[in-house]
Design a protein around this motif. Structure first.
Motif, mmCIF file in Angstrom:
data_model
loop_
_atom_site.group_PDB
_atom_site.id
_atom_site.type_symbol
_atom_site.label_atom_id
_atom_site.label_comp_id
_atom_site.label_asym_id
_atom_site.label_seq_id
_atom_site.Cartn_x
_atom_site.Cartn_y
_atom_site.Cartn_z
ATOM 1 N N ASP A 1 8.016 55.488 26.360
ATOM 2 C CA ASP A 1 8.263 55.253 24.935
ATOM 3 C C ASP A 1 8.278 53.753 24.643
ATOM 4 O OD1 ASP A 1 8.852 55.996 22.360
ATOM 5 O OD2 ASP A 1 10.769 56.947 22.851
ATOM 6 N N ASP A 2 8.007 53.382 23.405
ATOM 7 C CA ASP A 2 8.127 51.987 22.946
ATOM 8 C C ASP A 2 7.357 51.033 23.853
ATOM 9 O OD1 ASP A 2 9.947 53.224 21.285
ATOM 10 O OD2 ASP A 2 11.712 52.361 22.231
ATOM 11 N N GLU B 1 2.602 54.972 17.867
ATOM 12 C CA GLU B 1 3.748 55.320 17.019
ATOM 13 C C GLU B 1 3.699 54.548 15.709
ATOM 14 O OE1 GLU B 1 7.455 56.048 19.745
ATOM 15 O OE2 GLU B 1 7.125 53.900 19.599
HETATM 16 CA CA CA Z 1 9.241 55.126 20.329
#
Ligand code: CA
Ligand code: C2E
Ligand code: CA
Ligand code: CA
Length: 283
Positions: free
Chosen positions: A183-184, A240
């Motif tokens: 993620d990220d 995202e």
């Molecule tokens: Ca994220």
């Protein structure tokens, strides 16, 4: 001395600022929230962008935690996730999230026949807990859900905190059949050499790199480089924070596989996802 201690405590309470008081109150209420059934999950779709028969179809959902507070209404994670982490409450709440996603997959399977994978965010505290794989196994077995329908999202900093332990835990989850994504991506400091040691399926490019596409040439260069790196490691790339058609066009041109963001759909309660779950909508 006892009298003195009490005075100090009263002095402390008197001096405590409003923020700290609210924090203490929130902490207390979070202890009760789980048993009172105040947590709920909202689901945000991911869309297949890469060319081919599945282009434009829903490839999965991400489950995002919300707290339905009796007075404050719907509370977003940034107001309480760090408190759950610091108090350790994230362990029981995190298990509730996994069980709830499994329950929802069961409901959707019965309603629509097939269900796309649903991603669950893990916290550092959960990954640092050696019992995680067994806990996951017990929940998934009890629910009778296909483990291939579960995906876990972890951040780079979580993986790098104790890479050896992370390799073991992720290896166990992977062998149970779950998907794993970072993620990220791009916001932490991960060693690329380490990245390939984790049994990953996807990288999620953080929305700070997507926001100013395609105009910001640094962000465009970073995004293209991440996509190329990911593909060379056989990883899928999910962008995202996709909010505009300009984002979509740029990401398609760069070869991004999947997109997620307000342009596709905001996180919504399970009951509001039905249009996205029709068989013709799914990849
Ligand atoms: Ca994220
Ligand atoms: P995240 O995993 O990076 O989740 C994406 C966040 O971006 C979500 O915020 C989502 O609502 C928001 N978002 C999605 N599309 C867009 C967009 O187009 N533009 C913008 N500006 N934002 C978008 P949310 O739901 O408030 O969650 C915040 C963070 O809280 C998550 O970030 C995740 O780190 C954490 N979190 C949420 N649910 C859970 C959970 O069940 N467990 C754990 N450990 N953490 C969770
Ligand atoms: Ca996430
Ligand atoms: Ca984030």
């Amino acid at each position: 001395a006892k009298q003195n201690g009490r005075n100090n405590y009263q002095f402390y309470l008197a001096e405590m600022n409003a923020d700290a008081a609210l924090r203490l109150q929130t902490e207390h209420q979070l202890h009760l929230a789980l048993e009172r059934g105040e947590f709920e999950l909202h689901y945000q779709p991911k869309l297949r962008l890469a060319a081919g028969a599945q282009m434009g179809k829903i490839s999965g959902f991400e489950a995002l935690l919300r707290w339905r507070h009796p007075e404050r209404g719907l509370v977003a994670p940034f107001e309480f996730i760090s408190i759950l982490e610091e108090t350790g409450l994230i362990l029981p709440v995190g298990e509730w999230v996994i069980a709830e996603v499994c329950r929802q997959i069961g409901v959707w399977s019965a309603q629509y026949g097939s269900v796309p994978p649903v991603a669950i965010n893990l916290s550092a505290r959960q990954l640092g807990h050696a019992g995680l794989p067994q806990a996951v196994r017990a929940i998934v077995d009890a629910a009778g859900v296909d483990p291939g329908l579960l995906e876990f999202e972890l951040t780079e900093s979580m993986l790098m905190e104790d890479p050896e332990a992370a390799v073991r835990i992720l290896g166990d989850l992977k062998s149970q059949g779950m998907r794993l994504s970072v993620d990220d991506f791009g916001t932490g400091y991960s060693s690329l050499a380490y990245l390939k040691r984790f049994p990953l399926d996807a990288l999620k490019i953080d929305r700070t790199f997507v926001r100013d596409l395609p105009g910001d040439s640094d962000d465009a260069a970073i995004t293209k480089a991440v996509i190329s790196l990911a593909h060379s490691l056989n990883l899928k790339v999910v962008a995202e924070g996709v909010e505009t058609v300009a984002h979509v066009d740029a990401l398609r041109a760069y070869g991004c596989d999947e997109i997620q963001g307000y342009y596709i759909g905001k996180p919504s309660p399970a009951a509001e996802c039905s249009a996205l779950l029709q068989p013709e909508s799914l990849a």
